[in-house]
Design an enzyme around this catalytic site. Sequence first.
Site: not given
Ligand SMILES: Cc1ncc(COP(=O)(O)O)c(C=O)c1O
Length: 386
Positions: A69, A204-205, A241, A328
């Site tokens: 993200g 994905g997580h 890659t 945090c």
């Molecule tokens: C709304 C939002 N955007 C972006 C992220 C960041 O995603 P990533 O952990 O895959 O970098 C998060 C992760 O907590 C999120 O909740």
Amino acid sequence: MSNYLDYAATAPLREDVLASYLEALRVVGNPSSIHTDGRGTRMLLEDARDRIAAAVNCDRNEVIFTSGGTESDNLAIKGLYWQRNQDAHRPVVVSAYTEHHGVIDPIEWLEKNEGAEIVWLPVSETGVVDLDALAAVLRARGSEVALVSLMWTNNETGVITDIKKVCEIASAFGVPVHSDAVAALGHVPVDFAGSGLTAMSITGHKVGSPIGSGALILSRASKVESLIHGGGQERGLRSGTMNYAGASAFAIAAEKAVAELDDFAAHTSSLVSKLKHAVAAIEGSRFSVGSAVAMPHTAHFTFDGLRSDTLLYLLDEQGFAVSAGSACQAGVARPSHVLIAMGRSEAEASACLRVTIGLGTTSEQIDALIAALGPAIERARAASAV
Ligand SMILES: Cc1ncc(COP(=O)(O)O)c(C=O)c1O
């Protein structure tokens, strides 16, 4: 055993996704190589692209695989900003301070380093972004706006933004919209083609695949400047890659999460409403989003007279993994910037509890949390009184 009630931070890895991930990891081959092995892993990657496209309703060519993200947010925001400032002066970026830091920080970086002007839209006390204010900004400065970035759902409070409406407003001024849908995917329906968005970040997580795979969905008609230069993979926008095993696991997890949406909503909303009901009886408690439309699996509260870190510590001691939902950094709990943007005091923004659950959460776990919560709040209040 720990009661894991922090799905919004990261969701448990799905067993079947882990099995296919391990299988994919055993397949050797660079997806860009032309030999049979390379074509094998390329097939895994392209199959993942198809599945992600189906899960969010976009064209397969609109899926750009990334590491998650944060990277997708950065690519969309900086990439669109640079692209839109090539042929005209469009320094304004419109967003809201309730966004994740993955969005706030690249925007502030553009302000500091590239002369961007930021307009943070007002947010109601229940966390809803003021779309009349968005329309007003675009009427006043539409031709100077590089992009609008507003999240599909808020990861702390769960509040849902009417993204289709955002896009309708922005399209009248020809302004592209990016949405961080990281918290939304697999929790509410996400329809890229139907939304009118130019770009959308997913990861994905949050849906049960390993950490480290995500995507930017970028409309075919749109261009962004790349942040990473090299081999020109992923439409030249994300060199490196390709992580075919991660992309494959992400795609399978996303597909499953989307297929489960109805069950997910029914199961989690009934547990959340049980929790809300119990918390409402605790003096000095407040459900953070009132009657705003929110995701079914998120319950966010504030409690008078305590600090979130003390409460989290006490609950952790009893085996509950929950969160404050606030940033945090380096182990130091900070007041939630989201609650501050919603007009709450620093004290309230430092006294939060976020519980986020999934299909794996049981009624017994919520009962156990409810039983532990009253005494933990009392102790946390006593601790902050000294
Ligand atoms: C709304 C939002 N955007 C972006 C992220 C960041 O995603 P990533 O952990 O895959 O970098 C998060 C992760 O907590 C999120 O909740």
